[in-house]
Design an enzyme around this catalytic site. Structure first.
Site, PDB file in Angstrom:
ATOM      1  N   ARG A  53       0.763  -1.233   0.073  1.00  0.00           N
ATOM      2  CA  ARG A  53       0.013   0.114   0.051  1.00  0.00           C
ATOM      3  C   ARG A  53       0.704   1.229  -0.053  1.00  0.00           C
ATOM      4  O   ARG A  53       0.462   2.084  -0.553  1.00  0.00           O
ATOM      5  CB  ARG A  53      -0.957   0.022   1.301  1.00  0.00           C
ATOM      6  CG  ARG A  53      -1.864  -1.247   1.163  1.00  0.00           C
ATOM      7  CD  ARG A  53      -2.360  -1.319   2.647  1.00  0.00           C
ATOM      8  NE  ARG A  53      -3.401  -0.255   2.791  1.00  0.00           N
ATOM      9  CZ  ARG A  53      -4.851  -0.327   2.874  1.00  0.00           C
ATOM     10  NH1 ARG A  53      -5.216  -1.643   2.675  1.00  0.00           N
ATOM     11  NH2 ARG A  53      -5.901   0.378   2.842  1.00  0.00           N
ATOM     12  N   HIS A 211       9.604 -23.190   5.238  1.00  0.00           N
ATOM     13  CA  HIS A 211      10.749 -23.266   4.837  1.00  0.00           C
ATOM     14  C   HIS A 211      11.554 -24.243   5.631  1.00  0.00           C
ATOM     15  O   HIS A 211      12.749 -24.677   5.225  1.00  0.00           O
ATOM     16  CB  HIS A 211      11.196 -21.753   5.442  1.00  0.00           C
ATOM     17  CG  HIS A 211      11.198 -21.549   6.943  1.00  0.00           C
ATOM     18  ND1 HIS A 211      10.182 -21.518   7.697  1.00  0.00           N
ATOM     19  CD2 HIS A 211      12.307 -21.845   7.756  1.00  0.00           C
ATOM     20  CE1 HIS A 211      10.391 -21.313   9.016  1.00  0.00           C
ATOM     21  NE2 HIS A 211      11.945 -21.701   9.017  1.00  0.00           N
ATOM     22  N   LYS A 215      15.482 -26.737   4.258  1.00  0.00           N
ATOM     23  CA  LYS A 215      16.570 -26.875   4.993  1.00  0.00           C
ATOM     24  C   LYS A 215      17.204 -28.099   4.478  1.00  0.00           C
ATOM     25  O   LYS A 215      16.847 -29.187   4.453  1.00  0.00           O
ATOM     26  CB  LYS A 215      16.299 -26.946   6.544  1.00  0.00           C
ATOM     27  CG  LYS A 215      15.682 -25.722   7.157  1.00  0.00           C
ATOM     28  CD  LYS A 215      15.455 -25.913   8.722  1.00  0.00           C
ATOM     29  CE  LYS A 215      14.735 -24.753   9.329  1.00  0.00           C
ATOM     30  NZ  LYS A 215      15.614 -23.793   9.863  1.00  0.00           N
ATOM     31  N   GLU A 249      13.500 -23.047  20.602  1.00  0.00           N
ATOM     32  CA  GLU A 249      14.162 -21.632  20.211  1.00  0.00           C
ATOM     33  C   GLU A 249      14.514 -21.048  21.563  1.00  0.00           C
ATOM     34  O   GLU A 249      13.884 -21.312  22.537  1.00  0.00           O
ATOM     35  CB  GLU A 249      13.104 -20.867  19.403  1.00  0.00           C
ATOM     36  CG  GLU A 249      12.816 -21.217  17.954  1.00  0.00           C
ATOM     37  CD  GLU A 249      11.829 -20.372  17.467  1.00  0.00           C
ATOM     38  OE1 GLU A 249      12.264 -19.367  16.665  1.00  0.00           O
ATOM     39  OE2 GLU A 249      10.547 -21.002  17.604  1.00  0.00           O
ATOM     40  N   ASP A 269       1.539 -22.836  15.039  1.00  0.00           N
ATOM     41  CA  ASP A 269       2.841 -22.056  14.337  1.00  0.00           C
ATOM     42  C   ASP A 269       3.951 -23.030  14.164  1.00  0.00           C
ATOM     43  O   ASP A 269       4.314 -23.058  12.932  1.00  0.00           O
ATOM     44  CB  ASP A 269       3.345 -21.165  15.503  1.00  0.00           C
ATOM     45  CG  ASP A 269       4.457 -20.343  14.969  1.00  0.00           C
ATOM     46  OD1 ASP A 269       4.367 -19.857  13.787  1.00  0.00           O
ATOM     47  OD2 ASP A 269       5.512 -20.120  15.741  1.00  0.00           O
ATOM     48  N   HIS A 274       5.831 -27.313  10.355  1.00  0.00           N
ATOM     49  CA  HIS A 274       7.235 -27.747  10.134  1.00  0.00           C
ATOM     50  C   HIS A 274       7.154 -28.996  10.665  1.00  0.00           C
ATOM     51  O   HIS A 274       8.047 -30.138  10.169  1.00  0.00           O
ATOM     52  CB  HIS A 274       8.001 -26.570  10.873  1.00  0.00           C
ATOM     53  CG  HIS A 274       7.883 -25.354  10.411  1.00  0.00           C
ATOM     54  ND1 HIS A 274       7.802 -25.015   9.311  1.00  0.00           N
ATOM     55  CD2 HIS A 274       7.896 -24.244  11.463  1.00  0.00           C
ATOM     56  CE1 HIS A 274       7.829 -23.473   9.361  1.00  0.00           C
ATOM     57  NE2 HIS A 274       7.835 -23.102  10.253  1.00  0.00           N
ATOM     58  N   LYS A 377       9.338 -21.874  22.745  1.00  0.00           N
ATOM     59  CA  LYS A 377      10.271 -20.499  22.652  1.00  0.00           C
ATOM     60  C   LYS A 377      10.739 -20.431  24.055  1.00  0.00           C
ATOM     61  O   LYS A 377      10.284 -21.021  25.106  1.00  0.00           O
ATOM     62  CB  LYS A 377       9.189 -19.180  22.546  1.00  0.00           C
ATOM     63  CG  LYS A 377       8.238 -19.357  21.419  1.00  0.00           C
ATOM     64  CD  LYS A 377       9.082 -18.670  20.059  1.00  0.00           C
ATOM     65  CE  LYS A 377       7.949 -18.685  18.832  1.00  0.00           C
ATOM     66  NZ  LYS A 377       8.815 -18.685  17.674  1.00  0.00           N
TER      67      LYS A 377
HETATM   68  C1  BG6 Z   1       8.366 -19.765  11.655  1.00  0.00           C
HETATM   69  C2  BG6 Z   1       7.441 -19.361  12.831  1.00  0.00           C
HETATM   70  O1  BG6 Z   1       7.595 -20.345  10.947  1.00  0.00           O
HETATM   71  O2  BG6 Z   1       9.618 -20.701  12.251  1.00  0.00           O
HETATM   72  C3  BG6 Z   1       8.334 -18.559  13.972  1.00  0.00           C
HETATM   73  O3  BG6 Z   1       6.219 -18.533  12.569  1.00  0.00           O
HETATM   74  C4  BG6 Z   1       9.591 -19.586  14.140  1.00  0.00           C
HETATM   75  O4  BG6 Z   1       7.419 -18.438  15.255  1.00  0.00           O
HETATM   76  C5  BG6 Z   1      10.517 -19.848  12.991  1.00  0.00           C
HETATM   77  O5  BG6 Z   1      10.217 -18.628  15.168  1.00  0.00           O
HETATM   78  C6  BG6 Z   1      11.461 -20.762  13.316  1.00  0.00           C
HETATM   79  O6  BG6 Z   1      12.280 -21.118  12.278  1.00  0.00           O
HETATM   80  P1  BG6 Z   1      13.777 -21.618  12.342  1.00  0.00           P
HETATM   81  O7  BG6 Z   1      14.176 -21.836  10.879  1.00  0.00           O
HETATM   82  O8  BG6 Z   1      14.542 -20.561  13.175  1.00  0.00           O
HETATM   83  O9  BG6 Z   1      13.651 -23.054  13.168  1.00  0.00           O
END
Ligand code: BG6
Length: 531
Positions: A53, A211, A215, A249, A269, A274, A377
């Protein structure tokens, strides 16, 4: 050869990024594209058109992106940036308004001509359709995914049809879409989103990015399993006691608490997306070949075999939720505060920053072998890994081996990518003593390379037409079916226990893994220990 086989090289295209002024674009997508360009892996004609935007010129957007690319790309070279930024363009507009789309189509065609993706004649012959290949990247907030896809459809910007049965597939420009998680917030909303995307794009043109699938060590899982003969015969309930998949994390949620995390939580999440993908790669049957159809079919079958829980009693025995408390470090992402004290957090939601689930896969290979998935986390350290815990030998001829740990294979997906195998060995010397030793493969040391950022290779795959590392609609739907009961359980919400920031999570998670099998422990390596 089928006409939908992926190409060896990426097709030139206009990459249209919705959400151009967002974090993902600045921190991940543009730095990844810049790196690919430096390595000469992008098609020469490729150009990027950012859409959001904010009113900005091409030049202003480039100026914003430069410092972020410098910060987030592995190496930065000003001269190369000057060349690369010439490929970057910007279009201001509201992606939910129909007015934007004719403007967008015109701009795509102009850029197509400017960068040699199509000719003026192509455009003037049919100015109402886009002439170059177009890859739409929806790097936007989840609520915008559906409206944007609908607008793209209504504007007639997708006309490719089923590429795999086209007479001359290479003669027809393609339109593909990359969609980012979260793909829905539960099974019902995910089904609605899948349907909305499916009304506009064929499944063959939809790239649901995760993502984790980009990896290196996740991709290595299949190579380990199916390019070797020694693992697969052991990869089943005769030899494996249980499997752990961890994504821990050390950072907290920080400023993202109110706007993002409070509506997500660790199960949605991380586990739904993942971790279930990683689990599917560990659990799946051998595919008939290394291609998108075969691999995604087997992954989906593994997910479909996960036993669904139906009542609160089962949920309670199979899950542990936690939330991190305050830390002693005032300068961390949360200013030392616990999650519940962060600005804007709605404590009535009782969201979990830690989730551990026990999943049972009811098929011939895995019946009786629990898979423990956990993510949190503010944990003791950043660590993503798979642990295959083998059973004790059936007969124990070494008396002092009796109490020794059984063999264990640890696959570290990051940040210290590698694989280690623990086994027992005799300690040299006249006494007969046995100790656990590790055979260790360190990815960075062996290949003298750092694992690449996942987004770049995945975008290249989408340009090549290779969906192998992307999720099929059915995988997403089944993954939601698995986690839905836990997310919606009122009992679990009321049992979100506080855990110490910097620890390995709540005590209830230790009980979870030991339930019915007191020998089981989470693999919590010490700080210096790689795997
Ligand atoms: C994301 C989550 O998909 O993956 C985040 O939304 C998370 O909350 C992140 O921090 C972790 O990715 P990675 O590659 O650092 O393990």
């Amino acid at each position: 050869m089928q006409s939908n086989q992926p190409k060896d090289r990426p097709d030139p295209c206009v990459l249209v990024i919705f959400g151009a002024s967002g974090d993902l674009t600045a921190r991940k997508l543009i730095p990844a594209l810049y790196e690919l360009d430096r390595e000469g892996r992008l098609p020469e004609e490729l150009c990027v058109l950012g859409v959001s935007r904010t009113e900005m010129s091409d030049e202003e957007w480039r100026r914003k992106l430069r410092p972020m690319t410098q910060e987030h790309a592995r190496e930065f070279d000003s001269e190369h940036w000057s060349w690369f930024s010439g490929r970057i363009h910007y279009q201001a507009g509201s992606a939910t308004e129909a007015d934007l789309y004719p403007v967008l189509a015109k701009r795509i065609n102009e850029l197509g001509v400017e960068h040699g993706l199509c000719t003026e004649e192509d455009v003037s012959a049919s100015p109402w359709i886009t002439q170059p290949n177009v890859l739409y990247y929806l790097a936007v907030s989840p609520t915008l995914l559906q409206p944007i896809v609908e607008r793209i459809g209504q504007a007639g910007l997708v006309y490719e049809g089923k590429r795999w049965c086209a007479v001359e597939p290479d003669e027809v420009p393609w339109q593909r879409v990359i969609v980012e998680k979260p793909l829905g917030t539960d099974a019902v909303s995910a089904a609605a989103l899948n349907a909305a995307v499916g009304r506009v794009f064929e499944e063959e043109a939809v790239y649901r990015i995760d993502h984790y699938l980009g990896k290196e060590l996740v991709q290595n899982l299949l190579v380990m399993r199916f390019a070797n003969t020694m693992f697969e015969p052991l990869w089943n309930n005769h030899h494996v006691d249980h499997v752990q998949v961890t994504a821990a994390e050390s950072v907290g949620v920080g400023k993202r608490a109110a706007n993002f995390y409070d509506n997500a939580g660790a199960t949605r999440d991380m586990i739904q997306s993942h971790l279930l993908q990683v689990m599917a790669l560990v659990a799946m049957e051998p595919p008939t070949s290394y291609d998108a159809v075969a691999i995604r079919r087997e992954k989906h079958k593994a997910l479909e075999s996960v036993r669904l829980v139906r009542n609160e009693a089962e949920i309670w025995r199979r899950a542990a939720f936690g939330v991190y408390g305050p830390s002693n470090n005032q300068s961390d992402d949360d200013g030392g505060m616990g999650y519940r004290d962060l600005a804007g957090v709605d404590n009535a939601i009782n969201i979990e920053t830690y989730s551990a689930l026990r999943l049972d896969i009811d098929n011939w290979r895995w019946a009786g072998v629990p898979f423990f998935l956990r993510s949190g986390k503010k944990m003791a350290r950043k660590l993503t890994e798979v642990v295959i815990q083998f059973k004790q030998p059936p007969a124990r001829i070494f008396k002092d081996v009796d109490q020794r740990p059984a063999n264990r294979l640890v696959i570290n997906i990051g940040p210290d990518e590698g694989v280690s195998m623990r086994f027992e060995a005799k300690v040299p010397g006249p006494e007969f003593r046995v100790e656990s030793v590790k055979a260790d493969f360190d990815y960075q040391y062996v290949f003298n390379a750092k694992a690449a950022e996942a987004y770049g290779p995945l975008m290249l795959d989408a340009m090549r037409g290779d969906q192998t590392q992307f999720k099929h609609r059915d995988e997403v739907a089944t993954a939601w079916d698995i986690v839905d009961p836990y997310i919606k359980s009122k009992g679990m919400r009321s049992a979100v226990a506080e855990y110490k920031a910097g620890s390995w999570g709540p005590a209830s998670a230790d009980q979870l893994i030991r339930d019915g099998a007191p020998h089981r422990r989470w693999h919590n390596p010490d700080k210096g220990e790689k795997r």
